[in-house]
Structure formats: C-alpha cells, structure tokens
Scaffold this motif. Structure first.
Motif, short mmCIF file in Angstrom:
data_model
loop_
_atom_site.label_atom_id
_atom_site.label_comp_id
_atom_site.label_asym_id
_atom_site.label_seq_id
_atom_site.Cartn_x
_atom_site.Cartn_y
_atom_site.Cartn_z
N ALA A 1 0.47 40.11 26.16
CA ALA A 1 1.83 40.64 25.97
C ALA A 1 2.11 40.89 24.50
CB ALA A 1 2.85 39.67 26.56
N THR B 164 1.26 44.15 31.70
CA THR B 164 1.46 42.74 31.39
C THR B 164 2.72 42.22 32.06
OG1 THR B 164 0.37 43.10 29.26
CG2 THR B 164 1.59 41.06 29.51
N GLY B 165 3.76 43.04 32.07
CA GLY B 165 5.00 42.65 32.76
C GLY B 165 4.79 42.45 34.25
#
Length: 109
Positions: A23, A59-60
């Motif tokens: 992230a 990544t989220g």
C-alpha cells in the motif's frame, strides 16, 4: 486450491505487513506519477497515472478481502478486471505518446 490464491486471514502478520508495504509503495509510485502529470500535463502521463492507480486499487481490494468485506470470488474478479484496465491504460498511454504533438510557442512554456 493454489497457495497464492488461498483466502487471506487478517491474523496472518506476514500478510498484513506485506499488504501494508504494498500500500505504501503503490501510493508513493502513484504520487510520483501524479507529480509528473502536474509537470507535463499530457494525456499519456494521465493514462500512466491512472494505470498506476490500479495498483492502489488492488491493494485496497486485498485489504477489504482481509477484513471480510469482499468475498474471495469477487476479490479475484475485481483483481483480474483491474489487470485488464491497467493493460488498456498502458496501451492507450503508449498510443497517446506516439501521436504527433502540436508545436508549442516559446511563450507558452
């Protein structure tokens, strides 16, 4: 089931650290791309920045999956869609960069 596609568990410390590092790294790369976009202000730089934004989105999605918000099948579908979007944006950026640009007057810089 493939080990790389195993369901992520929020309690797995190594996975949490890796996702956290991903992230931060993807956010830094996106920030650099946005800085370059602000400096160059061209369609190809915009498309590259959008392509790199898909890394942040991936990544989220992983974080949401680890939190139990997104189901595994949905997680995989979204990741593959983001892969296609990223590839399309990169191809579009290359195409846009190959287009002839109009001459810029000396005073316009």
């Amino acid at each position: 089931m493939n080990a790389l596609h195993a369901s992520p568990a929020a309690g797995d410390t190594v996975l949490v650290v890796v996702v956290g590092l991903a992230a931060v790294a993807s956010a830094v790369v996106l920030g650099l791309a946005l800085a370059a976009l602000l400096r160059r202000r061209s369609r190809s730089y915009l498309l590259v920045a959008l392509a790199l934004a898909t890394l942040v989105a991936r990544t989220g999605i992983v974080a949401l999956t680890m939190a139990g918000v997104v189901a595994d099948p949905t997680h995989h579908l979204i990741e593959h869609v983001l892969d296609v979007v990223m590839a399309g944006l990169v191809i579009a950026a290359v195409y846009a960069a190959r287009e002839p640009t109009p001459e810029v007057a000396e005073g316009d810089l």
